[in-house]
Motif scaffolding. Structure first.
Motif, PDB file in Angstrom:
ATOM      1  N   PRO A  12      49.218  56.682  -5.067  1.00 30.00           N
ATOM      2  CA  PRO A  12      48.622  55.544  -4.367  1.00 30.00           C
ATOM      3  C   PRO A  12      49.689  54.549  -3.923  1.00 30.00           C
ATOM      4  O   PRO A  12      50.703  54.364  -4.593  1.00 30.00           O
ATOM      5  N   ARG A  13      49.443  53.960  -2.809  1.00 26.54           N
ATOM      6  CA  ARG A  13      50.359  52.963  -2.261  1.00 26.54           C
ATOM      7  C   ARG A  13      49.806  51.585  -2.578  1.00 26.54           C
ATOM      8  O   ARG A  13      48.631  51.322  -2.367  1.00 26.54           O
ATOM      9  N   LEU A  14      50.658  50.724  -3.088  1.00 25.78           N
ATOM     10  CA  LEU A  14      50.243  49.382  -3.437  1.00 25.78           C
ATOM     11  C   LEU A  14      50.305  48.501  -2.198  1.00 25.78           C
ATOM     12  O   LEU A  14      51.371  48.296  -1.621  1.00 25.78           O
ATOM     13  N   GLY A  15      49.162  48.009  -1.765  1.00 26.03           N
ATOM     14  CA  GLY A  15      49.107  47.128  -0.604  1.00 26.03           C
ATOM     15  C   GLY A  15      49.449  45.696  -0.986  1.00 26.03           C
ATOM     16  O   GLY A  15      49.723  45.391  -2.147  1.00 26.03           O
ATOM     17  N   ARG A  16      49.413  44.830   0.002  1.00 21.50           N
ATOM     18  CA  ARG A  16      49.769  43.430  -0.242  1.00 21.50           C
ATOM     19  C   ARG A  16      48.816  42.763  -1.220  1.00 21.50           C
ATOM     20  O   ARG A  16      49.226  41.967  -2.064  1.00 21.50           O
ATOM     21  N   PHE A  17      47.524  43.046  -1.114  1.00 18.00           N
ATOM     22  CA  PHE A  17      46.560  42.436  -2.020  1.00 18.00           C
ATOM     23  C   PHE A  17      46.779  42.938  -3.449  1.00 18.00           C
ATOM     24  O   PHE A  17      46.754  42.161  -4.398  1.00 18.00           O
ATOM     25  N   GLY A  18      47.023  44.221  -3.606  1.00 15.38           N
ATOM     26  CA  GLY A  18      47.321  44.779  -4.927  1.00 15.38           C
ATOM     27  C   GLY A  18      48.594  44.180  -5.505  1.00 15.38           C
ATOM     28  O   GLY A  18      48.677  43.894  -6.702  1.00 15.38           O
TER      29      GLY A  18
END
Length: 170
Positions: A12-18
């Protein structure tokens, strides 16, 4: 080769919100380790390490699951007359999150990012503020500030220039 590619696509790729939520969790860990603010009564405290730059921690409010804090040095900005740097922090004890809600001297969030900012602008702004808070907490720990050095400030008024809350912060 197909197995290697399949494995790589499942990461999984960590987005800005994460990333922002992880930053809130890290700031909570640092803040609790440094000052244990959930255990402090409402009022003002000072942490002095003898360098002439005392840290002031104001516990503005204590709620069942939330603490409202202001952290600042005892240095006053010449232009505004307000303590600088300064960070307003909301500590969510139940969710283990600490959010810097404001870091502006003499400015409200509306002045910094506008009244109705796009989501991307809002997240970018919060990332900057909370990255600043994390670095500041690291610096304070390295300098020797902490709960053992906190002293209540007798007869010191709690700073009341708390920025106005947004409807989304309630």
């Amino acid at each position: 080769m197909a197995q290697v590619l399949a494995r790589a696509t499942r990461i999984p790729r960590l987005g800005r919100f994460g990333w922002l939520m992880a930053l809130y969790a890290e700031n909570h860990r640092k803040l609790v380790r440094l000052f244990e603010p959930g255990d402090l009564a409402a009022g003002s405290y000072a942490s002095s390490i003898g360098d002439g730059l005392d840290l002031r921690l104001d516990v503005l409010e204590q709620h069942r699951y939330t603490s409202e804090l202001r952290m600042t040095y005892t240095v006053v900005d010449a232009a505004t007359g307000a303590p600088d740097p300064s960070a307003f922090i909301r500590l969510y004890r139940d969710a283990h999150q600490a959010e810097a809600t404001h870091c502006h001297v003499g400015r409200r969030w509306q002045d910094a990012i506008g009244m109705y900012p796009p989501t991307d602008t809002l997240i970018r702004h919060r990332l900057r503020m909370n990255t600043f808070l994390g670095k500041w907490l690291d610096y304070l720990a390295e300098q020797g500030h902490g709960v053992a050095r906190l002293q209540p400030l007798a007869d010191a008024p709690v700073l009341v220039d708390v920025p106005a809350r947004r409807a989304s912060d309630a």
